[in-house]
Each structure stands twice: as C-alpha cells, then as structure tokens.
Design a protein around this motif. Structure first.
Motif: not given
Length: 556
Positions: A4, A189, A543, A545, A547, A553
């Motif tokens: 990433w 995903h 963490r 997520r 979106g 997300f």
C-alpha cells in the motif's frame, strides 16, 4: 505481496503576490524588486516592534526572510521575536469549533439519545453480529471474468457461498483480478473496489453482493443495535465525554446509556456502528483497572491479676447491756463480737476479718476483616469500616408557647419543632488512589482517618476525635504489603487497703490488695493489588478502516 502506497502532494506558492495579502500591505507596486519588498517589510516590522506588537513584527520579519533567504539579519530578528510573539498571540477558535470539541460541562441528557424499550431489548453483544468464518490462511488469485464469476470463484476458494441482489447485473465487463498473499477479507474487499459492489454478511458462510449505490446501501445494509459494557468505575462525566467524542467522530445515528446495566447502546448501520464500537473500546481502555484487596487483622490480648489480703476496715460498736428487762440481740451480719464490761455496761465490738485472694483473668481475641475495591488509575476508591452516629445540629430548647398569648408558659404547648441531626461516620475511613507503573508495579496513595467519640461534649453535642494519616506505598502485582499498623498498649495498677497500715513497708502487704491490668490491641492493614486491564503502554491500538462517505467500509 501487496504494497500500500500513500502519496501526499504538498503545493507551495512562494512569491511577492502570495506574501502580500492586499495592495495596502504592498510597500510598492508589483514591479519592485524582492530586495525592496523585503526592506519595506523590515521597516514595518521595526515600527510594529516599537509599538509593542511583537506578533505583528514577527510576521513581517518572517515575510522579509522568505523573500531574502540569505539575509541573516531578518532571520536573527525573527528568531529573537519568536518567543515573545508566541506569548502575545492568542489563537482564536475556528468557526464552528465549539461543536467539534466536547465541552467540560456536558450533561448526559445533552449527549445521549432516548431509545425505546423495543430498541433497547433488541440490542445484542458485539460477538452476536453476523460475520464470515472462512478458511484461514492466504491465497493467490489470477482470475479473469465478470463480477459474478470473480465473486463465486473467490468465495469457493475460502469455503463461502454467495447470493446476489435481484438488481445485480448477470453479465458485465471482463475484469482481470490479480492479488497475492491475500486472506478472505482482503480478497473480498479488493473485489468490492474492482466491481463497485459491497458485501453484506448474512451468516458465517453466506454473504450477499449488491451494487454500491447510496440507494442500495440504505435498503440492504443491516441496521444493528449493539450493547457494549463499560466499567462501573468510570464517572458520569467521563462516560458523557466519551459518548460525545464517538458521536462527533463517527456521526452515529443513536447512542444511549443504560446506567442500570452499565452499558452503552448504539444503533446505526454496520459500516458506522463497527468503527464506533472500536473507538469506544479503545477510549475506555486508556485507564487500566485495578482490584485492591484489603485485610484488617486485629489481635486483642488482656490480662488482669488481683492479689493481696482483704482486711475489714469498718467496725461496729453495739450496746449489749440490759435495761428494764429489754431483750438483748446480736446485730445482724456480725458473727464475731468482742465484749467489754458487764451488766448494764456490756458493749460488743465486731472483730476484723482477713481474707487472702489471688485472681487472674486472661483474654485473647482475633478479628479479620476483608474488603475488595475496584478502581481505575487516578480515581480514588473509598472504604468505611464502622458505624454512623447521629449528632444533633440544631434544635429548640426554649420555653413553650401558648396559642392565645404567645407568652412563655409551662402549660400546654402549641408546637415544638423536632431537632435536626446528621449522621457522622465513626470508625475507619480509607481512600486509596492507584497508579500503575508497567505490568508489575503499582503505587497507592492511601489517606486514612480515624474518628471516635472523645467522651466530651459542648452544649450536649459530643466532640468527635479524629486522626488523619496520608502515605504512599509501592506494591508489586499479586503480592501483599503492610501499609499500616495501629498499636494500643494499656498498663494499669490499682492498690486498695487499710488506710495507714497498708503503707507500712513489708508489713503493709498484709493490709492491701493489688490489681494489675494489661491490655494490648494490635491492628495490621495489608493490601494486595491485581491489574485487571493492560496499561496504556501495553495496549496495541487497532487500525479502524471506515472508508469514505460515498463508499463506507463494511466489516466482514
């Protein structure tokens, strides 16, 4: 292996037009050279500095230094004014910033919503939320096909089944899907992003695929009510501030607090409620919880010894003579009489009696009190061992009044107000504040107070005697430590006997009695701590997520 990469682009504009906000600020027109612009800004800075406007002078010098980087004088003046400019300038809050940060005076009714009984009853724990349970491990995919084909093949690889929304297209453009070392979450995903779809878990093995549009998300995405238990040691203000942060961070639809069950209930779509739960769990874990065990061991030992000779120190004189044929009778309670005289002058004197005595009374008793307190770092836990004693604070002690004249009389009364009293805690009061240092060490700030009746009174109000002690002790997790000791030793000696004769050396021991009293009372206070949750330096922040607003997300 996927990598990433996040790229950040910083756009900077440096020039005279960017440094001068308006024509009024420009010393000359745009045709002036950079040196002249910098010199004009420096003159403005000197005038502002003379007037005491250090912040304004600092800004002018910084602009001049930006135009002429090689001029060391501008940089020197700017650094000299930096501290004074920082102290002088007061940052102004941005417009709308009052609603972004939680207020220190938030009330629970201003933050929490009111849920219906049906919504509260439908709340479920986090572990009951539908989630996929696929085959563990990572796989590599190099597939080509339409969206349905790709979802079916990826789902079969992880032992999952698929079902599609009725409006989902049966055919579509050919897509090449190539990923390596991806688990089922990453693979699904990635497919969502590649096909503009979103996934709704229906069970542990089945999920639905639909087109990712706002309409479909509103219609198909599950709305859940989740209940999250919170520690009872948190205060109302802390819970209110945590809820305010969650509401502002995640824009959750509804959040309520059930104080009876000590839970927070949140209701919204899955894409919002899961990040909200994650934020809540991390916020309530920042202060570790500590279990404090206290033991009070009291040992009382008493010993009383009495010895000596009990000699009669009172004598009765009785007339035993006969006058006019009266009946002579010995006095009651007297067994031995010494007589003097004869006939009408007969007198009886009671004879002294001597009793030897030696008595001893011993007593031994132990008492053990145990208590457990639960608290968080920095918050005191309190314990009271004793009783409540009523003390009159005010009362009516004057004369009575009649209904007709109101004069002070001793007759019938109209009304006498009852006394007002308050209850005072007598005994031991302890306040313990824990502080955690790593995984093994804990320090405790112990404040102890003892309140007892002193035996004296002022105007009928008893005086309370108090002793206070404050100390700090360090203990290791799971180990006992003695934090206090109370010792009370009493020695007394009493002598009673025949006045005068008992003071004769050696011989006086035959005319007195001696009583020795010894009382010992020892109290030990022991403490042991247990760390219930990890300290902040041992917690791994997860963490989350979320979106974007258009494509949130969806956790699997």
């Amino acid at each position: 292996m996927r990598v990433w990469i996040t790229a950040a682009i910083l756009l900077t504009a440096v020039g005279p037009a960017a440094l001068c906000a308006s024509p009024a600020d420009s010393p000359r027109d745009s045709a002036d050279s950079p040196k002249e612009l910098a010199l004009s800004l420096a003159k403005k800075a000197k005038r502002a500095e003379k007037q005491g406007h250090n912040a304004e002078a600092y800004i002018f010098y910084s602009q001049a230094a930006a135009i002429q980087p090689k001029n060391r004088g501008y940089h020197a003046r700017m650094e000299l004014l930096q501290t004074r400019a920082t102290a002088e300038s007061k940052p102004k809050p941005r417009a709308g910033s009052e609603s972004e940060l939680p207020s220190a005076d938030l009330a629970p009714e201003d933050v929490f919503d009111s849920l219906t009984e049906r919504e509260m009853a439908s709340a479920r724990p986090l572990n009951e939320v539908p989630s996929l349970k696929a085959k563990p491990g990572t796989q590599e995919f190099d597939l080509t096909g339409d969206a349905r084909t790709l979802f079916d093949k990826v789902a079969q690889s992880f032992g999952l089944d698929t079902v599609y929304d009725g409006d989902y297209p049966r055919t579509g453009a050919q897509i090449r899907f190539h990923v390596s070392r991806a688990d089922y979450r990453d693979a699904i995903h990635d497919l969502e992003a590649a096909t503009s779809s979103f996934v709704i878990p229906l069970s542990s093995r089945l999920f639905m695929i639909a087109q990712d549009t706002p309409t479909k998300r509103n219609d198909l995405e599950q709305t859940l009510a989740i209940s999250v238990p919170i520690p009872q040691v948190l205060t109302t203000q802390e819970i209110t501030e945590i809820a305010q942060v969650i509401r502002q961070t995640t824009a959750i639809e509804k959040i309520a607090w059930d104080s009876a069950d000590s839970t927070i209930v949140m209701r919204d779509r899955v894409s919002r409620i899961m990040p909200a739960v994650g934020v809540l769990q991390q916020l309530i874990a920042y202060r570790p919880q500590v279990m404090i065990e206290l033991e009070f061991l009291q040992v009382d030992v008493s010993d009383m010894t009495s010895y000596g000779f009990n000699v009669t120190n009172t004598f009765s004189l009785t007339y035993l003579g006969q006058i006019l044929n009266n009946v002579i009778a010995a006095p009651s309670g007297v067994t031995n009489l010494l007589t003097f005289g004869n006939g009408k002058t007969l007198i009886g004197l009671s004879v002294a009696q001597v009793q030897a005595m030696f008595n001893e009374t011993s007593g031994y008793s132990t008492s053990l009190y145990r208590a457990q307190l639960r608290s968080v770092v920095g918050q005191p836990a309190t314990l009271h061992v004793g009783e409540k004693y009523p003390i009159i604070t005010s009362g009516y002690f004057g004369g009575s009044t009649t209904a007709s004249t109101g004069a002070s009389t001793s007759g019938a009364t109209v009304y006498t107000p009852p006394p007002v009293f308050t209850f005072v805690d007598l005994g031991l009061d302890m306040k313990i504040t824990p502080f955690v240092h790593g995984m093994t060490d804990t320090s405790l700030v112990v404040e102890t107070s003892f309140q007892v009746l002193s035996g004296n009174a002022v105007n009928g109000i008893p005086i309370i005697g108090s002793r206070n002690l404050k100390s700090t002790v360090g203990v290791r997790d799971g180990e006992w430590a003695i934090i206090g000791t109370i010792l009370s030793n009493t020695r007394s000696k009493g002598i009673s006997g025949f006045w005068g004769l008992s003071e004769i050396p050696f011989l006086g021991e035959l005319f007195k009695q001696t009583t020795l009293n010894k009382d010992d009372s020892d109290v030990l206070i022991g403490v042991r701590t247990h760390l219930l949750t990890l300290p902040p330096d041992q917690i791994v922040t997860k963490r989350l997520r979320v979106g974007s607003d258009a494509r949130p997300f969806t956790p699997l």
